[in-house]
Design a protein around this motif. Structure first.
Motif, PDB file in Angstrom:
ATOM      1  N   THR A  33       0.827  -1.210   0.000  1.00  0.00           N
ATOM      2  CA  THR A  33       0.000   0.000   0.000  1.00  0.00           C
ATOM      3  C   THR A  33       0.862   1.261   0.000  1.00  0.00           C
ATOM      4  O   THR A  33       0.547   2.243  -0.675  1.00  0.00           O
ATOM      5  CB  THR A  33      -0.932   0.011   1.231  1.00  0.00           C
ATOM      6  OG1 THR A  33      -1.803  -1.109   1.160  1.00  0.00           O
ATOM      7  CG2 THR A  33      -1.759   1.283   1.282  1.00  0.00           C
ATOM      8  N   PHE A  34       1.973   1.229   0.735  1.00  0.00           N
ATOM      9  CA  PHE A  34       2.875   2.384   0.743  1.00  0.00           C
ATOM     10  C   PHE A  34       3.413   2.681  -0.658  1.00  0.00           C
ATOM     11  O   PHE A  34       3.806   3.814  -0.953  1.00  0.00           O
ATOM     12  CB  PHE A  34       4.046   2.142   1.697  1.00  0.00           C
ATOM     13  CG  PHE A  34       3.686   2.194   3.155  1.00  0.00           C
ATOM     14  CD1 PHE A  34       2.671   3.029   3.612  1.00  0.00           C
ATOM     15  CD2 PHE A  34       4.362   1.424   4.087  1.00  0.00           C
ATOM     16  CE1 PHE A  34       2.334   3.086   4.963  1.00  0.00           C
ATOM     17  CE2 PHE A  34       4.047   1.473   5.439  1.00  0.00           C
ATOM     18  CZ  PHE A  34       3.021   2.308   5.875  1.00  0.00           C
ATOM     19  N   LYS A  94       9.741  10.401   6.652  1.00  0.00           N
ATOM     20  CA  LYS A  94       9.526   9.797   5.345  1.00  0.00           C
ATOM     21  C   LYS A  94       9.663   8.277   5.437  1.00  0.00           C
ATOM     22  O   LYS A  94      10.268   7.737   6.361  1.00  0.00           O
ATOM     23  CB  LYS A  94      10.536  10.328   4.312  1.00  0.00           C
ATOM     24  CG  LYS A  94      10.187  11.679   3.702  1.00  0.00           C
ATOM     25  CD  LYS A  94      11.186  12.064   2.630  1.00  0.00           C
ATOM     26  CE  LYS A  94      10.780  13.361   1.935  1.00  0.00           C
ATOM     27  NZ  LYS A  94       9.601  13.193   1.057  1.00  0.00           N
ATOM     28  N   LEU A  95       9.085   7.607   4.443  1.00  0.00           N
ATOM     29  CA  LEU A  95       9.224   6.163   4.273  1.00  0.00           C
ATOM     30  C   LEU A  95      10.256   5.901   3.191  1.00  0.00           C
ATOM     31  O   LEU A  95      10.207   6.512   2.111  1.00  0.00           O
ATOM     32  CB  LEU A  95       7.883   5.543   3.874  1.00  0.00           C
ATOM     33  CG  LEU A  95       6.765   5.606   4.916  1.00  0.00           C
ATOM     34  CD1 LEU A  95       5.414   5.415   4.248  1.00  0.00           C
ATOM     35  CD2 LEU A  95       6.974   4.552   5.990  1.00  0.00           C
ATOM     36  N   ALA A 140      13.673   9.286  -5.400  1.00  0.00           N
ATOM     37  CA  ALA A 140      12.431   8.669  -5.875  1.00  0.00           C
ATOM     38  C   ALA A 140      11.930   7.564  -4.963  1.00  0.00           C
ATOM     39  O   ALA A 140      10.746   7.209  -4.996  1.00  0.00           O
ATOM     40  CB  ALA A 140      12.630   8.118  -7.288  1.00  0.00           C
ATOM     41  N   TYR A 141      12.821   6.998  -4.156  1.00  0.00           N
ATOM     42  CA  TYR A 141      12.443   5.890  -3.262  1.00  0.00           C
ATOM     43  C   TYR A 141      12.136   6.372  -1.846  1.00  0.00           C
ATOM     44  O   TYR A 141      12.050   5.560  -0.922  1.00  0.00           O
ATOM     45  CB  TYR A 141      13.558   4.842  -3.211  1.00  0.00           C
ATOM     46  CG  TYR A 141      13.649   3.958  -4.437  1.00  0.00           C
ATOM     47  CD1 TYR A 141      12.953   4.245  -5.598  1.00  0.00           C
ATOM     48  CD2 TYR A 141      14.455   2.821  -4.435  1.00  0.00           C
ATOM     49  CE1 TYR A 141      13.056   3.447  -6.719  1.00  0.00           C
ATOM     50  CE2 TYR A 141      14.552   1.996  -5.555  1.00  0.00           C
ATOM     51  CZ  TYR A 141      13.850   2.319  -6.697  1.00  0.00           C
ATOM     52  OH  TYR A 141      13.951   1.508  -7.807  1.00  0.00           O
ATOM     53  N   ALA A 142      11.937   7.662  -1.672  1.00  0.00           N
ATOM     54  CA  ALA A 142      11.579   8.249  -0.377  1.00  0.00           C
ATOM     55  C   ALA A 142      10.234   8.952  -0.516  1.00  0.00           C
ATOM     56  O   ALA A 142      10.073   9.841  -1.355  1.00  0.00           O
ATOM     57  CB  ALA A 142      12.651   9.231   0.079  1.00  0.00           C
ATOM     58  N   VAL A 181      10.162  -1.297   3.653  1.00  0.00           N
ATOM     59  CA  VAL A 181       9.738   0.104   3.704  1.00  0.00           C
ATOM     60  C   VAL A 181       9.887   0.554   5.152  1.00  0.00           C
ATOM     61  O   VAL A 181       9.158   0.101   6.034  1.00  0.00           O
ATOM     62  CB  VAL A 181       8.280   0.276   3.247  1.00  0.00           C
ATOM     63  CG1 VAL A 181       7.970   1.760   3.047  1.00  0.00           C
ATOM     64  CG2 VAL A 181       7.999  -0.499   1.966  1.00  0.00           C
ATOM     65  N   LEU A 182      10.865   1.421   5.395  1.00  0.00           N
ATOM     66  CA  LEU A 182      11.233   1.799   6.761  1.00  0.00           C
ATOM     67  C   LEU A 182      11.104   3.304   6.954  1.00  0.00           C
ATOM     68  O   LEU A 182      11.537   4.088   6.101  1.00  0.00           O
ATOM     69  CB  LEU A 182      12.666   1.349   7.065  1.00  0.00           C
ATOM     70  CG  LEU A 182      12.931  -0.154   6.904  1.00  0.00           C
ATOM     71  CD1 LEU A 182      14.417  -0.457   7.078  1.00  0.00           C
ATOM     72  CD2 LEU A 182      12.099  -0.969   7.892  1.00  0.00           C
TER      73      LEU A 182
END
Length: 393
Positions: A96-97, A174-175, A212-214, A153-154
């Motif tokens: 979902t994230f 942020k994730l 892009a991954y944050a 996802v941390l």
């Protein structure tokens, strides 16, 4: 296009896929317990079924349909082995994230249908702003499924450029999407309940994550559909509640099974002849049906609004939060009643009642289903503005 089991709703529902795993889960329940993670055969079948990917868009193998069917799948899986329902539920949140990623990044991270995903929404790491992205370090607790996962996802506190260096007012969170190669697993999961979830600590040291991954909860949603518009917070609570209902069903079914198997000749009353057992079985079945009905009704209401593209009212969100809490806490109380009524039978690990009693107490420790959320729901019902951070997300 990926051929997911869920692409054709009339072909395979999530519940049907979950039912197909039931016998595998039962036959490997002691292996799952001993390994402190899902048995390899179970992981393999879950990956092939598409159940790990329900939270993704349909083009990536996701469900993208009625969320009540997802709750039913959690319940079915948890009735066979709570650790399985819990692991699939955790994967759903990690998927979902992904709605906040741009489409290119989403396709890259979720491209492999055999992959498993883990997450921690606790801001237990620090991400320092650097050129092109972030430098991430930290240690996260209770990361379910970490040993079997390919992506994590941390959540981190973002520092640098004048931002606060500690949690509190003005803190930016942020994730971060991080591959397993950057993850160190620390063996901490020595527990009783939910032992098979493998919820160890994980550690990351100085890992670069590109911009892009944050993401955060204010990031744009790349794929706009009714499922991606569903609120994350209360739906996650409803999923946790569905796991509790599955555990209650397992305990109830096991008690009935034991009663039917232990019928002896003679004048001595059997287990099924005891007034207390008869009362507990009837109460448990009625309780389960009532809790399930209210939970599904509240989530169905949210789904109808999402399909129309409407904004949810605080009352509608409160309905899901309160139904989730009540389902979880009442299921826990009912399992305890079954455990007590069954007597010495409850002590033996060969029976599901013993495991159910341990597991449901572990499930109800999760922050997403604590009394705080009933306070938030009550505020909405009383015309006040709920202020919980996840209430409307």
């Amino acid at each position: 296009m990926h051929k997911s089991p869920f692409l054709e709703k009339t072909k395979t529902l999530p519940t049907d896929a979950a039912k197909e795993i039931h016998s595998t889960a039962i036959s490997h329940r002691f292996e799952t317990e001993e390994l402190r993670r899902l048995a390899p055969k179970v992981v393999e079948q879950l990956a092939a079924s598409g159940l790990f990917r329900m939270g993704l868009p349909k083009f990536l193998g996701g469900w993208e349909d009625d969320p009540v069917e997802v709750l039913k799948a959690y319940e079915e899986l948890s009735s066979s082995e709570a650790a399985i329902g819990w692991s699939v539920w955790n994967n759903h949140l990690a998927c979902t994230f992904g709605r906040y990623l741009d489409e290119e990044s989403m396709r890259e991270i979720y491209k492999d249908t055999s992959h498993v995903y883990a997450n921690s929404a606790r801001p237990e790491g620090v991400a320092e702003i650097v050129e092109g992205g972030y430098n991430v370090s930290g240690r996260w607790t209770l990361v379910s499924g970490c040993e079997i996962s390919d992506w994590f996802v941390l959540r981190c506190l973002v520092t640098g450029e004048g931002l606060p260096s500690t949690l509190g007012p003005g803190a930016k969170l942020k994730l971060f999407f991080i591959p397993k190669e950057a993850i160190e697993i620390i063996d901490t999961w020595h527990v009783g309940g939910l032992k098979g979830t493998g919820s160890h600590d994980v550690k990351v040291e100085n890992h670069f994550v590109k911009e892009a991954y944050a993401v955060d909860f204010d990031s744009p949603v790349a794929i706009d559909n009714a499922y991606s518009r569903l609120p994350i917070g209360c739906l996650n609570s409803a999923g946790c509640a569905a796991i509790a209902l599955g555990i209650l069903k397992a305990a109830t079914d096991d008690l009935v099974k034991i009663c039917l198997e232990r019928v002896t000749p003679g004048k001595n009353p059997d287990l099924r002849d005891r007034d207390r057992i008869q009362s507990v079985v009837a109460k448990s079945i009625t309780t389960l049906n009532a809790l399930r009905g209210q939970l599904h009704k509240s989530v169905a209401g949210i789904w109808e609004e999402s399909k129309k593209g409407n904004t949810y009212t605080d009352i509608q969100l409160a309905d899901v939060w309160s139904a989730s809490y009540e389902a979880g806490t009442n299921a826990k109380a009912m399992v305890s009643e079954i455990y007590a009524a069954a007597g010495t039978v409850s002590l033996y690990t060969e029976n599901k009642i013993e495991r159910a009693h341990r597991d449901i107490f572990a499930v109800l420790q999760h922050g997403i289903i604590q009394p705080h959320w009933m306070n938030q729901a009550g505020m909405a019902y009383l015309g006040l503005k709920p202020n919980g951070a996840m209430f409307r997300i």
